[in-house]
Write a protein that holds these residues in place. Structure first.
Motif, PDB file in Angstrom:
ATOM      1  N   GLY A   1     -14.234  -3.782  -7.984  1.00  0.00           N
ATOM      2  CA  GLY A   1     -13.486  -4.759  -7.216  1.00  0.00           C
ATOM      3  C   GLY A   1     -12.535  -4.161  -6.203  1.00  0.00           C
ATOM      4  O   GLY A   1     -11.898  -4.895  -5.443  1.00  0.00           O
ATOM      5  N   ALA A   2     -12.422  -2.835  -6.173  1.00  0.00           N
ATOM      6  CA  ALA A   2     -11.520  -2.175  -5.226  1.00  0.00           C
ATOM      7  C   ALA A   2     -12.312  -1.704  -4.008  1.00  0.00           C
ATOM      8  O   ALA A   2     -13.505  -1.409  -4.097  1.00  0.00           O
ATOM      9  N   SER A   3     -11.640  -1.620  -2.881  1.00  0.00           N
ATOM     10  CA  SER A   3     -12.280  -1.071  -1.687  1.00  0.00           C
ATOM     11  C   SER A   3     -12.417   0.437  -1.863  1.00  0.00           C
ATOM     12  O   SER A   3     -11.782   1.034  -2.738  1.00  0.00           O
ATOM     13  N   GLU A   4     -13.223   1.068  -1.018  1.00  0.00           N
ATOM     14  CA  GLU A   4     -13.392   2.509  -1.097  1.00  0.00           C
ATOM     15  C   GLU A   4     -12.065   3.234  -0.869  1.00  0.00           C
ATOM     16  O   GLU A   4     -11.772   4.234  -1.533  1.00  0.00           O
ATOM     17  N   GLU A   5     -11.270   2.706   0.040  1.00  0.00           N
ATOM     18  CA  GLU A   5      -9.959   3.310   0.314  1.00  0.00           C
ATOM     19  C   GLU A   5      -9.053   3.204  -0.907  1.00  0.00           C
ATOM     20  O   GLU A   5      -8.350   4.165  -1.259  1.00  0.00           O
ATOM     21  N   GLU A   6      -9.059   2.054  -1.563  1.00  0.00           N
ATOM     22  CA  GLU A   6      -8.241   1.865  -2.766  1.00  0.00           C
ATOM     23  C   GLU A   6      -8.717   2.767  -3.901  1.00  0.00           C
ATOM     24  O   GLU A   6      -7.907   3.337  -4.635  1.00  0.00           O
ATOM     25  N   ARG A   7     -10.033   2.891  -4.027  1.00  0.00           N
ATOM     26  CA  ARG A   7     -10.583   3.752  -5.065  1.00  0.00           C
ATOM     27  C   ARG A   7     -10.171   5.205  -4.839  1.00  0.00           C
ATOM     28  O   ARG A   7      -9.739   5.891  -5.769  1.00  0.00           O
ATOM     29  N   GLU A   8     -10.299   5.666  -3.604  1.00  0.00           N
ATOM     30  CA  GLU A   8      -9.935   7.047  -3.291  1.00  0.00           C
ATOM     31  C   GLU A   8      -8.446   7.306  -3.533  1.00  0.00           C
ATOM     32  O   GLU A   8      -8.061   8.371  -4.010  1.00  0.00           O
ATOM     33  N   GLN A   9      -7.619   6.320  -3.212  1.00  0.00           N
ATOM     34  CA  GLN A   9      -6.177   6.473  -3.436  1.00  0.00           C
ATOM     35  C   GLN A   9      -5.873   6.566  -4.927  1.00  0.00           C
ATOM     36  O   GLN A   9      -5.040   7.378  -5.354  1.00  0.00           O
ATOM     37  N   GLU A  10      -6.552   5.752  -5.726  1.00  0.00           N
ATOM     38  CA  GLU A  10      -6.349   5.795  -7.178  1.00  0.00           C
ATOM     39  C   GLU A  10      -6.782   7.147  -7.737  1.00  0.00           C
ATOM     40  O   GLU A  10      -6.095   7.718  -8.600  1.00  0.00           O
ATOM     41  N   VAL A  11      -7.918   7.667  -7.240  1.00  0.00           N
ATOM     42  CA  VAL A  11      -8.390   8.978  -7.687  1.00  0.00           C
ATOM     43  C   VAL A  11      -7.393  10.067  -7.315  1.00  0.00           C
ATOM     44  O   VAL A  11      -7.066  10.938  -8.127  1.00  0.00           O
TER      45      VAL A  11
END
Length: 228
Positions: free
Chosen positions: A165-175
């Motif tokens: 449910g997260a955008s790619e940008e949000e996923r990368e930031q979480e990582v």
């Protein structure tokens, strides 16, 4: 003779259990399971909530339909009495993992609903049949089948770096945030965690991740079979 004009199908006529469940599954894939509500789903399909109750009496029944839709995607090869039981079992479990991995947000639903639909029962029967061919008792085959299901659900839901449910940008930031947290640990006290920070927070290859997991599961099952 004048041709009769067909009246367009109404929304209720166009709906079916299959189309409603598929829409719910698509919503879960895109936004996560919490996003799936009868009200949102009916709005997406362009019908009233009551129209959905023709096919599913409540949300719990709808989630049963979602699981059925997932398990219907499991592609089982024809049984082969000549092929080794463990090779066939690996193929069946690989097919199940592939279906679960395509819908990680809803994978955990399968945990308690696998026997609630025909595709799930067909899958379970195949797994139990192969385990029995491997020499396991009825009780041990049942235990191994449940352990395998739980393991595969965990394999899918625990994929490092996954963010449904997260955008790619949000996923990368979480990582990046998780990686930075691990990198900040005292290296003398946690040398291997710091060294493994990248792979612990983001899976470089999901294919390799699933293969290693399945190799581990199958090694355990074969080991038990070898011990009798």
């Amino acid at each position: 003779m004048t041709a009769r004009t067909r009246t367009p199908a109404t929304p209720k006529e166009r709906l079916s259990r299959t189309t409603v469940a598929a829409a719910a599954l698509g919503m879960a894939d895109a936004e996560g399971l919490d996003a799936v509500t009868v009200r949102r789903l009916s709005a997406t399909l362009g019908v009233t909530p009551m129209a959905l109750y023709w096919h599913f009496k409540d949300k719990d029944a709808l989630l049963d339909g979602v699981v059925e839709a997932i398990l219907a995607e499991v592609r089982l090869a024809e049984p082969d009495d000549e092929a080794p039981w463990d090779e066939q079992l690996r193929e069946v479990l690989d097919a199940l993992v592939a279906a679960l991995a395509a819908h990680p947000a809803a994978a955990d639903l399968v945990r308690t609903r696998v026997l609630g639909s025909e595709p799930g029962r067909v899958l379970t029967e195949r797994v139990l049949t192969l385990l029995r061919r491997g020499g396991f008792s009825t009780e041990r085959s049942s235990q191994l089948a449940v352990h395998a299901l739980l393991f595969m659900i965990g394999l899918v839901s625990g994929l490092p770096g996954q963010a449904v449910g997260a955008s790619e940008e949000e996923r990368e930031q979480e990582v990046r945030t998780k990686w930075a947290m691990l990198q900040a640990l005292p290296p003398k006290r946690y040398p291997h965690i710091v060294e493994s920070a990248a792979s612990l927070t983001d899976c470089g290859s999901s294919t390799e991740w699933f293969e290693v997991g399945m190799d581990t599961l199958m090694a355990g099952i074969r080991g038990q079979a070898a011990r009798g």
